[in-house]
Design a protein around this motif. Structure first.
Motif, PDB file in Angstrom:
ATOM      1  N   ASP A  88      36.150  44.686  41.998  1.00  0.00           N
ATOM      2  CA  ASP A  88      35.233  43.683  42.520  1.00  0.00           C
ATOM      3  C   ASP A  88      35.418  42.394  41.723  1.00  0.00           C
ATOM      4  OD1 ASP A  88      34.191  45.476  44.345  1.00  0.00           O
ATOM      5  OD2 ASP A  88      32.458  46.001  43.116  1.00  0.00           O
ATOM      6  N   VAL A  89      35.717  41.322  42.434  1.00  0.00           N
ATOM      7  CA  VAL A  89      35.934  40.030  41.779  1.00  0.00           C
ATOM      8  C   VAL A  89      34.610  39.378  41.408  1.00  0.00           C
ATOM      9  CG1 VAL A  89      36.882  37.706  42.097  1.00  0.00           C
ATOM     10  CG2 VAL A  89      38.127  39.690  42.983  1.00  0.00           C
ATOM     11  N   GLY A  90      33.670  39.393  42.328  1.00  0.00           N
ATOM     12  CA  GLY A  90      32.385  38.728  42.122  1.00  0.00           C
ATOM     13  C   GLY A  90      31.711  38.528  43.471  1.00  0.00           C
ATOM     14  N   PRO A  91      30.757  37.613  43.551  1.00  0.00           N
ATOM     15  CA  PRO A  91      30.043  37.435  44.824  1.00  0.00           C
ATOM     16  C   PRO A  91      30.922  36.735  45.854  1.00  0.00           C
ATOM     17  CG  PRO A  91      29.326  35.800  43.238  1.00  0.00           C
ATOM     18  CD  PRO A  91      30.247  36.718  42.498  1.00  0.00           C
ATOM     19  N   ALA A  92      30.836  37.218  47.092  1.00  0.00           N
ATOM     20  CA  ALA A  92      31.438  36.495  48.211  1.00  0.00           C
ATOM     21  C   ALA A  92      30.296  35.847  48.992  1.00  0.00           C
ATOM     22  CB  ALA A  92      32.262  37.427  49.084  1.00  0.00           C
ATOM     23  N   THR A 118      36.786  31.936  42.020  1.00  0.00           N
ATOM     24  CA  THR A 118      36.965  33.215  41.328  1.00  0.00           C
ATOM     25  C   THR A 118      38.011  34.089  42.032  1.00  0.00           C
ATOM     26  OG1 THR A 118      35.005  34.047  42.511  1.00  0.00           O
ATOM     27  CG2 THR A 118      34.682  33.250  40.270  1.00  0.00           C
ATOM     28  N   VAL A 119      38.030  34.053  43.360  1.00  0.00           N
ATOM     29  CA  VAL A 119      39.043  34.809  44.103  1.00  0.00           C
ATOM     30  C   VAL A 119      40.425  34.229  43.845  1.00  0.00           C
ATOM     31  CG1 VAL A 119      39.918  35.323  46.411  1.00  0.00           C
ATOM     32  CG2 VAL A 119      37.500  35.688  45.885  1.00  0.00           C
ATOM     33  N   CYS A 138      43.804  36.013  42.218  1.00  0.00           N
ATOM     34  CA  CYS A 138      45.096  36.080  42.915  1.00  0.00           C
ATOM     35  C   CYS A 138      46.204  35.455  42.076  1.00  0.00           C
ATOM     36  CB  CYS A 138      44.990  35.379  44.269  1.00  0.00           C
ATOM     37  SG  CYS A 138      43.913  36.223  45.447  1.00  0.00           S
ATOM     38  N   ASP A 139      45.906  34.336  41.440  1.00  0.00           N
ATOM     39  CA  ASP A 139      46.904  33.686  40.580  1.00  0.00           C
ATOM     40  C   ASP A 139      47.239  34.559  39.373  1.00  0.00           C
ATOM     41  OD1 ASP A 139      46.967  31.499  42.273  1.00  0.00           O
ATOM     42  OD2 ASP A 139      45.603  30.281  41.052  1.00  0.00           O
ATOM     43  N   ARG A 140      46.233  35.222  38.835  1.00  0.00           N
ATOM     44  CA  ARG A 140      46.435  36.063  37.656  1.00  0.00           C
ATOM     45  C   ARG A 140      47.426  37.188  37.947  1.00  0.00           C
ATOM     46  NH1 ARG A 140      41.432  37.848  37.174  1.00  0.00           N
ATOM     47  NH2 ARG A 140      40.831  35.768  36.490  1.00  0.00           N
ATOM     48  N   HIS A 141      47.423  37.681  39.169  1.00  0.00           N
ATOM     49  CA  HIS A 141      48.308  38.790  39.521  1.00  0.00           C
ATOM     50  C   HIS A 141      49.606  38.325  40.174  1.00  0.00           C
ATOM     51  CE1 HIS A 141      45.144  41.507  38.377  1.00  0.00           C
ATOM     52  NE2 HIS A 141      44.309  40.980  39.250  1.00  0.00           N
ATOM     53  N   GLY A 142      49.780  37.036  40.308  1.00  0.00           N
ATOM     54  CA  GLY A 142      51.036  36.488  40.807  1.00  0.00           C
ATOM     55  C   GLY A 142      51.378  36.906  42.225  1.00  0.00           C
ATOM     56  N   VAL A 143      50.366  37.052  43.071  1.00  0.00           N
ATOM     57  CA  VAL A 143      50.630  37.505  44.436  1.00  0.00           C
ATOM     58  C   VAL A 143      51.240  36.374  45.253  1.00  0.00           C
ATOM     59  CG1 VAL A 143      48.750  39.173  44.303  1.00  0.00           C
ATOM     60  CG2 VAL A 143      48.322  36.925  45.304  1.00  0.00           C
ATOM     61  N   THR A 144      51.962  36.763  46.286  1.00  0.00           N
ATOM     62  CA  THR A 144      52.580  35.771  47.172  1.00  0.00           C
ATOM     63  C   THR A 144      51.883  35.702  48.524  1.00  0.00           C
ATOM     64  OG1 THR A 144      54.158  37.439  47.960  1.00  0.00           O
ATOM     65  CG2 THR A 144      54.836  36.066  46.095  1.00  0.00           C
ATOM     66  N   GLU A 145      51.008  36.684  48.788  1.00  0.00           N
ATOM     67  CA  GLU A 145      50.304  36.717  50.068  1.00  0.00           C
ATOM     68  C   GLU A 145      48.953  37.389  49.868  1.00  0.00           C
ATOM     69  OE1 GLU A 145      52.076  37.587  54.250  1.00  0.00           O
ATOM     70  OE2 GLU A 145      51.416  39.513  53.451  1.00  0.00           O
ATOM     71  N   VAL A 146      47.936  36.866  50.558  1.00  0.00           N
ATOM     72  CA  VAL A 146      46.593  37.432  50.508  1.00  0.00           C
ATOM     73  C   VAL A 146      46.173  37.731  51.942  1.00  0.00           C
ATOM     74  CG1 VAL A 146      44.178  37.058  49.882  1.00  0.00           C
ATOM     75  CG2 VAL A 146      46.008  36.148  48.420  1.00  0.00           C
ATOM     76  N   VAL A 147      45.870  39.006  52.199  1.00  0.00           N
ATOM     77  CA  VAL A 147      45.470  39.451  53.534  1.00  0.00           C
ATOM     78  C   VAL A 147      43.967  39.706  53.487  1.00  0.00           C
ATOM     79  CG1 VAL A 147      45.876  41.093  55.386  1.00  0.00           C
ATOM     80  CG2 VAL A 147      47.738  40.516  53.819  1.00  0.00           C
ATOM     81  N   ALA A 148      43.210  38.880  54.197  1.00  0.00           N
ATOM     82  CA  ALA A 148      41.753  38.884  54.058  1.00  0.00           C
ATOM     83  C   ALA A 148      41.064  39.563  55.231  1.00  0.00           C
ATOM     84  CB  ALA A 148      41.242  37.454  53.922  1.00  0.00           C
ATOM     85  N   ALA A 149      39.874  40.082  54.947  1.00  0.00           N
ATOM     86  CA  ALA A 149      39.014  40.707  55.961  1.00  0.00           C
ATOM     87  C   ALA A 149      37.577  40.562  55.490  1.00  0.00           C
ATOM     88  CB  ALA A 149      39.394  42.172  56.154  1.00  0.00           C
ATOM     89  N   GLY A 150      36.648  41.005  56.339  1.00  0.00           N
ATOM     90  CA  GLY A 150      35.242  40.967  55.980  1.00  0.00           C
ATOM     91  C   GLY A 150      34.514  39.797  56.620  1.00  0.00           C
TER      92      GLY A 150
END
Length: 380
Positions: free
Chosen positions: A180-184, A271-272, A276-288
Protein backbone atom coordinates in the motif's frame (compact mmCIF):
# COMPACT_ATOMS: atom_id res chain seq x y z
CA UNK A 1 -15.68 -6.62 -3.61
CA UNK A 2 -16.09 -3.49 -1.50
CA UNK A 3 -12.99 -1.52 -0.64
CA UNK A 4 -11.90 1.22 1.69
CA UNK A 5 -13.94 3.85 -0.17
CA UNK A 6 -17.10 1.98 0.98
CA UNK A 7 -19.13 3.51 -1.83
CA UNK A 8 -20.60 0.24 -3.06
CA UNK A 9 -19.98 -3.30 -4.29
CA UNK A 10 -18.28 -4.40 -7.50
CA UNK A 11 -19.69 -7.71 -8.77
CA UNK A 12 -18.05 -9.87 -11.44
CA UNK A 13 -18.52 -13.35 -12.83
CA UNK A 14 -15.62 -15.21 -14.39
CA UNK A 15 -14.88 -18.64 -15.78
CA UNK A 16 -11.38 -20.00 -15.09
CA UNK A 17 -9.89 -22.80 -17.18
CA UNK A 18 -6.37 -24.20 -16.62
CA UNK A 19 -4.34 -24.82 -19.76
CA UNK A 20 -0.96 -26.27 -18.77
CA UNK A 21 0.77 -23.59 -16.73
CA UNK A 22 -1.61 -20.94 -18.06
CA UNK A 23 -4.90 -20.06 -16.41
CA UNK A 24 -7.47 -18.63 -18.80
CA UNK A 25 -10.03 -16.16 -17.49
CA UNK A 26 -13.21 -15.55 -19.47
CA UNK A 27 -14.90 -12.44 -18.03
CA UNK A 28 -18.66 -12.94 -17.96
CA UNK A 29 -19.65 -9.44 -16.96
CA UNK A 30 -19.57 -6.97 -14.11
CA UNK A 31 -21.93 -4.63 -12.27
CA UNK A 32 -21.64 -1.90 -9.66
CA UNK A 33 -24.10 -1.64 -6.78
CA UNK A 34 -23.97 1.66 -4.93
CA UNK A 35 -24.44 1.63 -1.18
CA UNK A 36 -27.47 3.71 -0.12
CA UNK A 37 -26.58 6.90 1.73
CA UNK A 38 -27.74 5.59 5.10
CA UNK A 39 -25.57 2.46 4.79
CA UNK A 40 -22.51 4.56 3.95
CA UNK A 41 -23.28 6.64 7.03
CA UNK A 42 -23.67 3.48 9.12
CA UNK A 43 -20.25 2.23 7.98
CA UNK A 44 -18.62 5.60 8.52
CA UNK A 45 -20.02 5.85 12.03
CA UNK A 46 -18.36 2.55 12.96
CA UNK A 47 -14.92 3.14 11.43
CA UNK A 48 -11.95 4.26 13.55
CA UNK A 49 -11.36 6.56 15.27
CA UNK A 50 -15.08 6.49 16.14
CA UNK A 51 -16.19 4.47 19.14
CA UNK A 52 -18.71 1.72 18.52
CA UNK A 53 -20.61 -1.12 20.21
CA UNK A 54 -20.92 -4.85 19.61
CA UNK A 55 -24.57 -4.21 18.80
CA UNK A 56 -23.62 -1.78 16.02
CA UNK A 57 -21.09 -4.27 14.64
CA UNK A 58 -23.68 -7.06 14.63
CA UNK A 59 -26.31 -4.92 12.94
CA UNK A 60 -23.87 -3.74 10.26
CA UNK A 61 -22.50 -7.25 9.70
CA UNK A 62 -25.94 -8.59 8.89
CA UNK A 63 -27.06 -5.63 6.83
CA UNK A 64 -23.93 -5.89 4.74
CA UNK A 65 -24.57 -9.61 4.40
CA UNK A 66 -27.92 -8.82 2.81
CA UNK A 67 -26.26 -6.41 0.38
CA UNK A 68 -23.58 -8.93 -0.56
CA UNK A 69 -26.23 -11.62 -0.95
CA UNK A 70 -28.00 -9.43 -3.48
CA UNK A 71 -24.68 -8.79 -5.21
CA UNK A 72 -23.96 -12.53 -5.35
CA UNK A 73 -27.38 -13.18 -6.89
CA UNK A 74 -26.56 -10.66 -9.61
CA UNK A 75 -23.22 -12.41 -10.13
CA UNK A 76 -25.04 -15.69 -10.67
CA UNK A 77 -27.19 -13.99 -13.31
CA UNK A 78 -24.06 -12.65 -15.03
CA UNK A 79 -22.73 -16.22 -15.11
CA UNK A 80 -25.83 -17.49 -16.86
CA UNK A 81 -27.62 -18.86 -13.83
CA UNK A 82 -25.08 -21.19 -12.20
CA UNK A 83 -21.74 -20.84 -10.41
CA UNK A 84 -19.50 -23.19 -8.42
CA UNK A 85 -18.68 -20.74 -5.66
CA UNK A 86 -18.86 -17.12 -4.53
CA UNK A 87 -16.01 -15.06 -3.11
CA UNK A 88 -17.28 -12.36 -0.75
CA UNK A 89 -14.47 -10.18 0.57
CA UNK A 90 -16.73 -8.24 2.92
CA UNK A 91 -16.34 -4.65 4.06
CA UNK A 92 -13.11 -3.88 5.90
CA UNK A 93 -13.85 -2.02 9.11
CA UNK A 94 -10.50 -2.37 10.86
CA UNK A 95 -6.93 -3.31 9.96
CA UNK A 96 -4.99 -3.66 13.22
CA UNK A 97 -1.40 -2.44 12.76
CA UNK A 98 1.11 -2.01 15.59
CA UNK A 99 4.67 -0.84 14.95
CA UNK A 100 4.36 -1.83 11.30
CA UNK A 101 3.10 -5.34 12.09
CA UNK A 102 -0.44 -6.40 11.33
CA UNK A 103 -2.00 -8.15 14.31
CA UNK A 104 -5.46 -8.71 12.87
CA UNK A 105 -8.01 -7.56 10.32
CA UNK A 106 -11.80 -7.48 10.28
CA UNK A 107 -14.23 -7.59 7.36
CA UNK A 108 -17.99 -7.66 7.88
CA UNK A 109 -20.63 -9.16 5.62
CA UNK A 110 -22.40 -12.21 7.16
CA UNK A 111 -21.31 -14.85 4.58
CA UNK A 112 -24.04 -17.25 5.76
CA UNK A 113 -26.60 -14.84 4.33
CA UNK A 114 -24.78 -14.95 0.98
CA UNK A 115 -24.67 -18.76 0.98
CA UNK A 116 -28.34 -18.97 1.89
CA UNK A 117 -29.26 -16.69 -0.99
CA UNK A 118 -27.30 -18.37 -3.79
CA UNK A 119 -26.98 -21.93 -2.53
CA UNK A 120 -23.28 -22.43 -3.21
CA UNK A 121 -20.17 -22.31 -0.96
CA UNK A 122 -18.94 -18.83 -0.07
CA UNK A 123 -15.28 -17.96 0.54
CA UNK A 124 -14.75 -15.09 2.96
CA UNK A 125 -12.23 -13.71 5.49
CA UNK A 126 -9.48 -13.90 2.89
CA UNK A 127 -6.87 -11.86 4.75
CA UNK A 128 -6.63 -13.61 8.12
CA UNK A 129 -4.64 -16.67 6.96
CA UNK A 130 -1.83 -14.45 5.69
CA UNK A 131 -1.88 -12.43 8.93
CA UNK A 132 -1.64 -15.67 10.92
CA UNK A 133 1.45 -16.55 8.86
CA UNK A 134 3.08 -13.28 9.88
CA UNK A 135 2.02 -11.29 6.83
CA UNK A 136 0.31 -7.95 6.37
CA UNK A 137 -2.85 -9.54 4.98
CA UNK A 138 -2.63 -6.92 2.23
CA UNK A 139 -2.37 -6.25 -0.54
CA UNK A 140 -3.71 -9.50 -1.99
CA UNK A 141 -4.26 -8.33 -5.56
CA UNK A 142 -0.56 -8.87 -6.49
CA UNK A 143 -1.31 -12.58 -7.00
CA UNK A 144 -3.52 -11.52 -9.91
CA UNK A 145 -1.09 -8.85 -11.13
CA UNK A 146 1.85 -11.25 -11.13
CA UNK A 147 -0.01 -13.64 -13.43
CA UNK A 148 -1.36 -10.89 -15.69
CA UNK A 149 1.79 -8.84 -16.24
CA UNK A 150 4.71 -10.34 -18.13
CA UNK A 151 7.95 -9.47 -16.28
CA UNK A 152 9.96 -10.28 -19.42
CA UNK A 153 8.73 -6.97 -20.84
CA UNK A 154 10.80 -5.13 -18.21
CA UNK A 155 9.91 -3.68 -14.81
CA UNK A 156 6.18 -2.98 -14.82
CA UNK A 157 3.75 -1.88 -12.14
CA UNK A 158 0.07 -2.53 -11.55
CA UNK A 159 -1.59 0.33 -9.70
CA UNK A 160 -4.93 0.18 -7.92
CA UNK A 161 -6.51 3.51 -7.04
CA UNK A 162 -9.21 2.75 -4.50
CA UNK A 163 -9.57 4.32 -1.10
CA UNK A 164 -5.92 3.34 -0.71
CA UNK A 165 -3.39 3.25 -3.55
CA UNK A 166 -1.52 -0.02 -3.80
CA UNK A 167 1.23 -1.01 -6.18
CA UNK A 168 2.50 -4.33 -7.56
CA UNK A 169 5.92 -4.44 -9.25
CA UNK A 170 7.09 -7.29 -11.48
CA UNK A 171 10.57 -7.40 -12.97
CA UNK A 172 12.74 -10.03 -14.70
CA UNK A 173 14.46 -12.33 -12.20
CA UNK A 174 13.05 -10.54 -9.16
CA UNK A 175 10.41 -11.57 -6.62
CA UNK A 176 7.04 -9.89 -6.91
CA UNK A 177 6.82 -6.74 -4.82
CA UNK A 178 3.62 -5.09 -3.65
CA UNK A 179 2.42 -2.77 -0.91
CA UNK A 180 0.00 0.00 0.00
CA UNK A 181 1.50 3.31 -1.11
CA UNK A 182 -0.87 5.61 0.76
CA UNK A 183 -4.25 7.29 0.25
CA UNK A 184 -5.78 7.40 -3.20
CA UNK A 185 -9.40 8.45 -2.70
CA UNK A 186 -9.56 8.12 1.10
CA UNK A 187 -8.59 11.70 1.96
CA UNK A 188 -10.12 13.16 -1.21
CA UNK A 189 -13.49 11.66 -0.31
CA UNK A 190 -13.16 12.84 3.29
CA UNK A 191 -12.54 16.37 2.01
CA UNK A 192 -15.49 16.17 -0.38
CA UNK A 193 -17.77 15.15 2.48
CA UNK A 194 -16.49 17.95 4.70
CA UNK A 195 -16.32 20.83 2.19
CA UNK A 196 -18.81 19.86 -0.52
CA UNK A 197 -21.28 17.71 1.40
CA UNK A 198 -20.84 15.11 -1.34
CA UNK A 199 -19.36 11.60 -1.24
CA UNK A 200 -16.67 12.56 -3.77
CA UNK A 201 -15.33 15.28 -6.06
CA UNK A 202 -16.91 14.03 -9.31
CA UNK A 203 -14.32 13.86 -12.12
CA UNK A 204 -11.93 15.88 -9.95
CA UNK A 205 -13.63 19.07 -11.14
CA UNK A 206 -13.17 21.04 -7.93
CA UNK A 207 -9.57 19.85 -7.58
CA UNK A 208 -8.90 21.03 -11.13
CA UNK A 209 -10.24 24.48 -10.18
CA UNK A 210 -7.94 24.74 -7.15
CA UNK A 211 -4.23 25.32 -6.58
CA UNK A 212 -1.82 23.13 -4.63
CA UNK A 213 -1.19 24.58 -1.17
CA UNK A 214 2.55 24.13 -0.61
CA UNK A 215 2.57 24.18 3.19
CA UNK A 216 -0.31 21.69 3.44
CA UNK A 217 1.32 19.37 0.91
CA UNK A 218 4.64 19.48 2.78
CA UNK A 219 2.90 18.64 6.06
CA UNK A 220 1.04 15.72 4.47
CA UNK A 221 4.16 14.37 2.76
CA UNK A 222 5.93 14.31 6.13
CA UNK A 223 3.73 11.34 7.15
CA UNK A 224 6.16 8.62 8.40
CA UNK A 225 4.24 5.85 6.63
CA UNK A 226 5.60 6.91 3.23
CA UNK A 227 9.21 6.43 4.31
CA UNK A 228 8.60 3.00 5.89
CA UNK A 229 9.98 0.12 3.80
CA UNK A 230 7.70 -2.63 2.50
CA UNK A 231 6.10 -4.95 3.35
CA UNK A 232 3.52 -2.51 4.65
CA UNK A 233 -0.21 -1.93 4.51
CA UNK A 234 -2.57 0.77 5.67
CA UNK A 235 -6.16 1.94 5.51
CA UNK A 236 -8.67 4.34 6.97
CA UNK A 237 -7.49 3.58 10.46
CA UNK A 238 -4.73 6.05 9.52
CA UNK A 239 -6.00 8.08 6.57
CA UNK A 240 -9.43 9.31 7.70
CA UNK A 241 -11.29 12.59 8.05
CA UNK A 242 -9.80 13.33 11.46
CA UNK A 243 -6.31 12.93 10.02
CA UNK A 244 -7.10 15.61 7.43
CA UNK A 245 -8.68 17.87 10.04
CA UNK A 246 -5.54 17.68 12.17
CA UNK A 247 -3.30 18.59 9.23
CA UNK A 248 -5.48 21.58 8.37
CA UNK A 249 -5.67 22.74 11.98
CA UNK A 250 -1.88 22.59 12.33
CA UNK A 251 -1.47 25.09 9.49
CA UNK A 252 -3.07 27.87 11.49
CA UNK A 253 -4.66 29.41 8.39
CA UNK A 254 -7.76 28.61 6.35
CA UNK A 255 -7.41 26.76 3.05
CA UNK A 256 -10.06 27.04 0.34
CA UNK A 257 -11.98 23.84 -0.41
CA UNK A 258 -10.78 23.63 -4.01
CA UNK A 259 -7.19 24.11 -2.89
CA UNK A 260 -7.53 21.31 -0.33
CA UNK A 261 -8.81 18.98 -3.05
CA UNK A 262 -6.05 20.05 -5.45
CA UNK A 263 -3.45 19.41 -2.72
CA UNK A 264 -4.82 15.98 -1.87
CA UNK A 265 -4.84 15.05 -5.57
CA UNK A 266 -1.21 16.11 -5.75
CA UNK A 267 -0.45 14.07 -2.63
CA UNK A 268 -1.83 10.90 -4.21
CA UNK A 269 -0.12 11.54 -7.54
CA UNK A 270 3.21 12.44 -5.93
CA UNK A 271 3.40 9.46 -3.59
CA UNK A 272 2.43 7.03 -6.36
CA UNK A 273 4.88 8.57 -8.85
CA UNK A 274 7.69 8.51 -6.29
CA UNK A 275 7.07 4.80 -5.70
CA UNK A 276 7.05 4.05 -9.44
CA UNK A 277 10.29 5.98 -9.91
CA UNK A 278 11.88 4.18 -6.97
CA UNK A 279 11.32 0.83 -8.66
CA UNK A 280 12.41 2.02 -12.10
CA UNK A 281 9.28 0.82 -13.86
CA UNK A 282 8.70 1.57 -17.52
CA UNK A 283 4.92 1.10 -17.53
CA UNK A 284 2.11 1.54 -15.00
CA UNK A 285 -1.16 -0.32 -15.57
CA UNK A 286 -3.87 1.33 -13.49
CA UNK A 287 -7.31 0.27 -12.26
CA UNK A 288 -9.79 1.20 -9.56
CA UNK A 289 -12.19 4.05 -8.94
CA UNK A 290 -9.45 6.67 -9.13
CA UNK A 291 -9.00 5.90 -12.83
CA UNK A 292 -12.32 7.70 -13.38
CA UNK A 293 -10.83 10.93 -12.01
CA UNK A 294 -9.35 12.73 -15.05
CA UNK A 295 -7.60 15.30 -12.87
CA UNK A 296 -5.72 12.61 -10.96
CA UNK A 297 -4.96 10.62 -14.11
CA UNK A 298 -3.59 13.69 -15.89
CA UNK A 299 -1.33 14.52 -12.97
CA UNK A 300 -0.01 10.96 -12.78
CA UNK A 301 0.66 10.92 -16.51
CA UNK A 302 2.51 14.24 -16.26
CA UNK A 303 4.70 13.04 -13.37
CA UNK A 304 5.60 9.86 -15.25
CA UNK A 305 6.25 11.52 -18.61
CA UNK A 306 9.56 10.40 -20.08
CA UNK A 307 10.04 7.64 -17.52
CA UNK A 308 6.96 5.44 -17.50
CA UNK A 309 3.78 5.14 -19.52
CA UNK A 310 0.38 5.17 -17.83
CA UNK A 311 -2.36 2.91 -19.19
CA UNK A 312 -5.33 1.02 -17.76
CA UNK A 313 -6.17 -2.65 -17.40
CA UNK A 314 -8.96 -2.18 -19.98
CA UNK A 315 -6.22 -2.50 -22.60
CA UNK A 316 -5.44 -5.96 -21.20
CA UNK A 317 -9.06 -7.12 -21.31
CA UNK A 318 -9.85 -6.46 -17.64
CA UNK A 319 -12.28 -3.58 -16.97
CA UNK A 320 -10.50 -1.08 -14.74
CA UNK A 321 -13.52 -0.70 -12.46
CA UNK A 322 -13.81 -4.48 -12.01
CA UNK A 323 -10.17 -5.51 -11.78
CA UNK A 324 -10.02 -5.91 -8.00
CA UNK A 325 -13.18 -8.03 -8.00
CA UNK A 326 -11.73 -10.27 -10.73
CA UNK A 327 -8.57 -10.56 -8.62
CA UNK A 328 -10.61 -11.87 -5.70
CA UNK A 329 -12.42 -14.27 -8.03
CA UNK A 330 -8.98 -15.63 -8.89
CA UNK A 331 -8.14 -15.99 -5.20
CA UNK A 332 -11.35 -17.97 -4.80
CA UNK A 333 -10.37 -20.30 -7.66
CA UNK A 334 -6.96 -20.83 -6.05
CA UNK A 335 -8.44 -21.59 -2.63
CA UNK A 336 -11.01 -23.96 -4.15
CA UNK A 337 -8.08 -25.99 -5.52
CA UNK A 338 -6.03 -25.76 -2.32
CA UNK A 339 -3.50 -23.37 -3.85
CA UNK A 340 -2.00 -20.39 -2.00
CA UNK A 341 -3.18 -16.92 -2.95
CA UNK A 342 -0.97 -14.70 -0.82
CA UNK A 343 2.50 -13.78 -2.10
CA UNK A 344 5.04 -13.85 0.79
CA UNK A 345 7.44 -11.47 -0.97
CA UNK A 346 4.57 -8.97 -0.94
CA UNK A 347 2.99 -9.48 2.48
CA UNK A 348 6.07 -10.55 4.44
CA UNK A 349 4.45 -13.81 5.55
CA UNK A 350 6.61 -16.78 6.52
CA UNK A 351 4.81 -19.00 4.01
CA UNK A 352 2.34 -18.78 1.15
CA UNK A 353 -1.10 -19.28 2.67
CA UNK A 354 -4.24 -20.74 1.16
CA UNK A 355 -6.70 -17.94 1.78
CA UNK A 356 -10.13 -17.69 3.27
CA UNK A 357 -12.76 -19.62 5.19
CA UNK A 358 -15.61 -21.49 3.53
CA UNK A 359 -19.25 -21.19 4.48
CA UNK A 360 -20.98 -24.19 2.92
CA UNK A 361 -24.41 -24.32 1.32
CA UNK A 362 -25.08 -28.05 1.06
CA UNK A 363 -22.16 -30.48 0.58
CA UNK A 364 -19.55 -28.39 -1.26
CA UNK A 365 -16.50 -30.67 -1.19
CA UNK A 366 -17.88 -34.18 -1.60
CA UNK A 367 -21.08 -36.10 -2.12
CA UNK A 368 -23.36 -36.52 0.86
CA UNK A 369 -23.87 -40.11 2.10
CA UNK A 370 -26.84 -41.89 0.58
CA UNK A 371 -28.45 -42.23 4.01
CA UNK A 372 -28.09 -39.41 6.54
CA UNK A 373 -26.81 -40.67 9.94
CA UNK A 374 -29.41 -41.15 12.66
CA UNK A 375 -27.11 -42.17 15.52
CA UNK A 376 -23.46 -42.05 16.56
CA UNK A 377 -21.45 -44.98 17.90
CA UNK A 378 -18.09 -44.39 19.59
CA UNK A 379 -15.65 -47.14 18.63
CA UNK A 380 -13.11 -48.68 21.02
Amino acid sequence: MSGTSYDGVDVVAGDFTPDGDTLRLRPLGHRELAYPDDLRAQIGALLPPAATTIEAVCRLDNRLGEVFAEAAAIGVELAGGAVDAVVSHGQTVFHWVEAGRVRGTLQLGAPARVAARVGVPVLHDLRSADVAAGGQGAPLVPAFDALLLDPAAGPRAALNLGGIANLTVVAPGAPVLGYDVGPANALLDAAARRFLDRPCDVDGERAAAGRVHGALLARLLAEPYYAAPPPKSTGKELFHGGYLDAALAALGEPVAADDVLATLTELTARTVADACDRHGVTEVVAAGGGVRNPTLRARLAALGAGRWRLRTTDELGVPAQAKEAYAFALLGWLSWHGLPGAVPSVTGASRAAVLGSWTPAGPPFGAAPATPPRRLVVAD
